[in-house]
Design a protein around this motif. Sequence first.
Motif, PDB file in Angstrom:
ATOM      1  N   ARG A 393      54.622 -13.359  55.498  1.00 29.56           N
ATOM      2  CA  ARG A 393      53.979 -12.884  53.835  1.00 29.56           C
ATOM      3  C   ARG A 393      54.000 -11.458  53.789  1.00 29.56           C
ATOM      4  NH1 ARG A 393      54.014 -15.747  50.026  1.00 29.56           N
ATOM      5  NH2 ARG A 393      52.230 -14.825  49.349  1.00 29.56           N
ATOM      6  N   PHE A 394      53.424 -10.418  53.767  1.00 34.35           N
ATOM      7  CA  PHE A 394      54.118  -8.680  55.025  1.00 34.35           C
ATOM      8  C   PHE A 394      55.191  -8.382  53.841  1.00 34.35           C
ATOM      9  CE2 PHE A 394      55.807  -5.123  56.386  1.00 34.35           C
ATOM     10  CZ  PHE A 394      54.903  -4.410  55.596  1.00 34.35           C
ATOM     11  N   GLN A 395      56.144  -9.061  54.693  1.00 30.52           N
ATOM     12  CA  GLN A 395      57.906  -8.572  54.193  1.00 30.52           C
ATOM     13  C   GLN A 395      57.822  -9.058  52.371  1.00 30.52           C
ATOM     14  OE1 GLN A 395      59.995  -6.751  55.580  1.00 30.52           O
ATOM     15  NE2 GLN A 395      60.743  -6.981  53.899  1.00 30.52           N
ATOM     16  N   ARG A 396      57.193  -9.975  52.160  1.00 29.21           N
ATOM     17  CA  ARG A 396      57.359 -10.597  51.293  1.00 29.21           C
ATOM     18  C   ARG A 396      56.451  -9.474  50.500  1.00 29.21           C
ATOM     19  NH1 ARG A 396      59.046 -14.917  47.881  1.00 29.21           N
ATOM     20  NH2 ARG A 396      59.217 -16.301  50.060  1.00 29.21           N
ATOM     21  N   CYS A 397      55.147  -9.300  50.234  1.00 30.20           N
ATOM     22  CA  CYS A 397      54.498  -8.664  49.661  1.00 30.20           C
ATOM     23  C   CYS A 397      55.353  -7.049  49.467  1.00 30.20           C
ATOM     24  CB  CYS A 397      52.939  -8.299  50.109  1.00 30.20           C
ATOM     25  SG  CYS A 397      52.251  -6.458  49.694  1.00 30.20           S
ATOM     26  N   THR A 401      56.466  -5.624  45.934  1.00 30.56           N
ATOM     27  CA  THR A 401      55.934  -4.218  45.794  1.00 30.56           C
ATOM     28  C   THR A 401      56.509  -2.863  44.970  1.00 30.56           C
ATOM     29  OG1 THR A 401      53.872  -4.658  47.114  1.00 30.56           O
ATOM     30  CG2 THR A 401      54.262  -1.702  46.068  1.00 30.56           C
ATOM     31  N   ARG A 402      57.523  -2.928  46.095  1.00 37.49           N
ATOM     32  CA  ARG A 402      59.324  -2.341  45.460  1.00 37.49           C
ATOM     33  C   ARG A 402      59.320  -2.402  44.879  1.00 37.49           C
ATOM     34  NH1 ARG A 402      61.188  -3.490  50.709  1.00 37.49           N
ATOM     35  NH2 ARG A 402      62.158  -4.432  49.818  1.00 37.49           N
ATOM     36  N   ASN A 415      47.839  -4.645  42.373  1.00 40.11           N
ATOM     37  CA  ASN A 415      47.025  -6.122  42.827  1.00 40.11           C
ATOM     38  C   ASN A 415      48.141  -6.724  43.748  1.00 40.11           C
ATOM     39  OD1 ASN A 415      45.288  -5.677  40.275  1.00 40.11           O
ATOM     40  ND2 ASN A 415      46.632  -5.965  38.724  1.00 40.11           N
ATOM     41  N   GLY A 416      48.882  -6.501  43.522  1.00 32.73           N
ATOM     42  CA  GLY A 416      49.784  -7.835  44.954  1.00 32.73           C
ATOM     43  C   GLY A 416      49.203  -6.740  45.902  1.00 32.73           C
ATOM     44  N   ILE A 417      49.508  -5.929  46.608  1.00 29.23           N
ATOM     45  CA  ILE A 417      48.972  -5.035  47.969  1.00 29.23           C
ATOM     46  C   ILE A 417      47.669  -5.764  48.150  1.00 29.23           C
ATOM     47  CG2 ILE A 417      48.578  -3.572  48.921  1.00 29.23           C
ATOM     48  CD1 ILE A 417      50.916  -1.624  47.828  1.00 29.23           C
ATOM     49  N   TYR A 418      46.524  -5.491  46.928  1.00 31.39           N
ATOM     50  CA  TYR A 418      45.412  -6.378  46.930  1.00 31.39           C
ATOM     51  C   TYR A 418      45.072  -7.846  47.264  1.00 31.39           C
ATOM     52  CZ  TYR A 418      40.644  -7.298  45.513  1.00 31.39           C
ATOM     53  OH  TYR A 418      38.937  -7.571  45.346  1.00 31.39           O
TER      54      TYR A 418
END
Length: 954
Positions: A393-397, A401-402, A415-418
């Motif tokens: 899930r971190f890799q997808r975020c 984000t990029r 908002n995605g990071i949040y």
Amino acid sequence: MATTRPETMLGDTAVAVHPDDERYKAMIGKSVRHPITGREFPIIADAELVDPKFGTGAVKVTPAHSFEDFESGKRHHLQFINILNLDGTLNANAGPFQGQDRIEARGPLKARLEDLGLGRGTEPHTMALGRCQRCGTIIEPLMSKQWFVNTKPLAEKVVAHVDEMQFVPATWRAELLRWMNNIHDWCISRQLWWGHQIPAWYCDSDHVTVAREQPAQCGDCRSGRLTQDPDVLDTWFSSGLWPFSTFGWPDDTPALRTFYPNSVMETGFDILFFWVARMAMLGLHFMGRVPFRTVLLHAMVRDEKGEKMSKTRGNVIDPLDVTAKYGADALRFTLASMAGQGRDIKLSTERIAGYRAFANKIWNAARFVLMNADGYDPRAPPASVYDRWILSRFQRCADETRASFERFELSEAANGIYRFIWNELCDWAIELSKPALYGEKTREERASAQTALLTSLEGALRLLHPFMPFVTEEIWQRLPNRKGRTIMLAAFPGPGPRDEEAEREMDVISRSIDGARSVRGEVNLPPSQRIPLVLFAKDPELFERHQRAFQHLANASEVTLRSFEAPRPKQAAVHVEPEVEVHLPLAGLIDFQAEKGRVEKEIARTDAELQGLHKRLDNPGFVERAPREVVEKDRARARELTGKREKLARHLARVTSVEGTMEDKKPEHPQGDGAPGQQGNRSLDQMGTHGGPASGTSGQSRPPPPSKPPQPPSKPPQPPSKPPQPPSKPPQPPSKPPQPPSKPPQPSRPPPPSRPPQQSSPPGPPSRPPMQSGAGEEAGAGEEVMGSAREADEAPTDASDEDEAEGLAARAISRVKSIARGIMEKVPGTDEHRGPVSEEAEIAQARASERAIPRRPKTGKAKAGAKSVRGGRNKADKAGKVGRGKKAGRVAAARGAKKGTRGAGGKLKKQRKRPMRTKSRADVRGPGQGRGMQRGARGKSGGKRRPSPRKGTK
């Protein structure tokens, strides 16, 4: 003709009519004479200026004092006559009105027209007036000499090269082209004290010399007496030179070659024409290339009402004050998260405070991870699906984000990071890793959980750093797995592999747990209460692996797994997913009848509010005239209430269907599926606004309370003409005492002790009905008393002597409770939300209320306004009604309750079969003594004063 500015008629130089107006066609080309100044001027035809349907169809033209008239004057080569001085007074061109203020001259001017017989009356007219933003003075158009730039050739270059620039959002490209295709000459001179002074010099002969450096003499007459123009350049003219003038232009410098053109120009959409268009025009003119490749136009930051911030209005949110109170990180993240393309930002301090809480959340999560990082091994591979899931899930975020940054969608990135940090890392990953971190699993699983959490946290901080640089730097410096000297120089997370299988598996589990939580909320069960769950899964092995997580995150007392084909339990709330059905058995958890009433009242309140909102929103006048933020707020509230109404309707249907099933089947156990125990069986005070049965029963409902409390019978109760027939099989007392359930319930607070059932009584309603919840809370105690009285009246008459005595006692007790309830409602400090109270406790409270009644001062006079009840036929309850809120009524009621149920030893007396009648104070008083008297006070009719006990007399 008609005008709203009578003073301007002194500067008229024409009368305009529409060329197609039949009324004035014959007059076009002729002249008229001004009635005051005597000046003659023509009648012209101007289709752009005149609307033949408005007014008389004839318009006065004042080219020097109106923008529209100025353009008409240029089209028809009219004379331009200025009648105003710079201080707003009339000059010599105004004739006899010279020296008067333009506003004050209106009255005398209209009077002069009336004297000439040319006035045609006055009528009110609404119009828009331009006013100064600072002082509010009406702005008057005034013709003056200014410096202009011929912008048409410059705009044509921008139109030709517009595709070399990318606009974000793309809709602003069309807006820029609209300006360029309809551009006017640009006035670049300003009468201000600051700015770049106009590079123009004047000699005594008014010759103009323009030069980069101050000239020594006039270029025409060679005069050496030169004066520079006092005006300054327009701010946007100076700013339009910024992309290249800041790099050493007009010299060819390395900085100019490196940084022109720039890559991204970021600014507000409100200055697209004022700045962006001017930079493009001047850049193409002087440099031959567009000044930037991408134009990012951010949203306008307004106040919380949607109005533009202004010092004059006093609605400016000072970022220094906000930073001092909430921190720079919270303010930065607020602006970024709300910077959606094409939308304005309505900034409020409440939103900033919410993101300050987000910073606290990150800090606490990092603190928890570091507290459990002992023995951290960065090489430990992921050992559980939870660790694989959070890393994926971190890799997808990071990938999303990029991509958002590349599309300049800053709000999507923020908002995605949040969502990842708050929802997935904190709410799921940390909670799922606790068993491993607390040593409840193997060492390998603990090391895996540490690595997964630290890796995800460190990467999330690098993602978040552009938005919240301070808190991320502070936490990053404390991590054992950091690489580098500062997070500012750390690499931004790049692409990497994902674990699709782990994400699919956890997606099923997370949706199921969220569904269980949602069902709990819809039936109004508190989150702290542990609940039983029954899962009907298509893949039982999958949910068996996650049974512990289900039990922990859904706060379940037990999780029962059943095959998907197994029969469903009755009396259960259901959440359905494609892979599983989550059932929450409700029997024993809620009082269905009370919940039905609560939901119906909530639906009624919601419908009433919705009706009012729809009535306003369906009114075109409200939508057009009300402030936009008010209309949007009402629309958002209507959408919110509509969703709430749908949820309440679903819940009502569920409760009604479950209630009907209970009434039809009447199960012996509260659980419809026969599940052991009575899970979560709690009383009203323990359940808050949603209480279960007080005595372990469910589905028993009370009839509605009568409008008046039950009165004692005027005659002794007569036995029925035919005694009721006993049942074919009389109830047998149980041979063994009831056994506790195999799994005791686990309420958050212990339930109150319930009254043991009467073994000798035939089956029927319980002696105390279940307490109502929600809306019924308010009248709970009073309804309980009335219900007990009804049940006592319905007791069988063919019972034994002991049963008959108990039945009579029950009637007496119900009578006492009815009276005591009326007393305690008036005693300060009475707890209206208490749980079930025994009869002895209620009678003790009645006695305490008698002792707690304040005494009146010994004035010997009756209390003003007190009612008097005379005679010996008043019952205790009548005294309480007439003297409501007065000392005598309460004392009489309390004494009646005490006398009617207590003997000399303080125990319950056995009542005779006769009407209960208790003497009140009014019954024992002598003649002439009023009801409202205290001891030692005289009656209204002059009776003797009794000795006061305070003087030593008892």
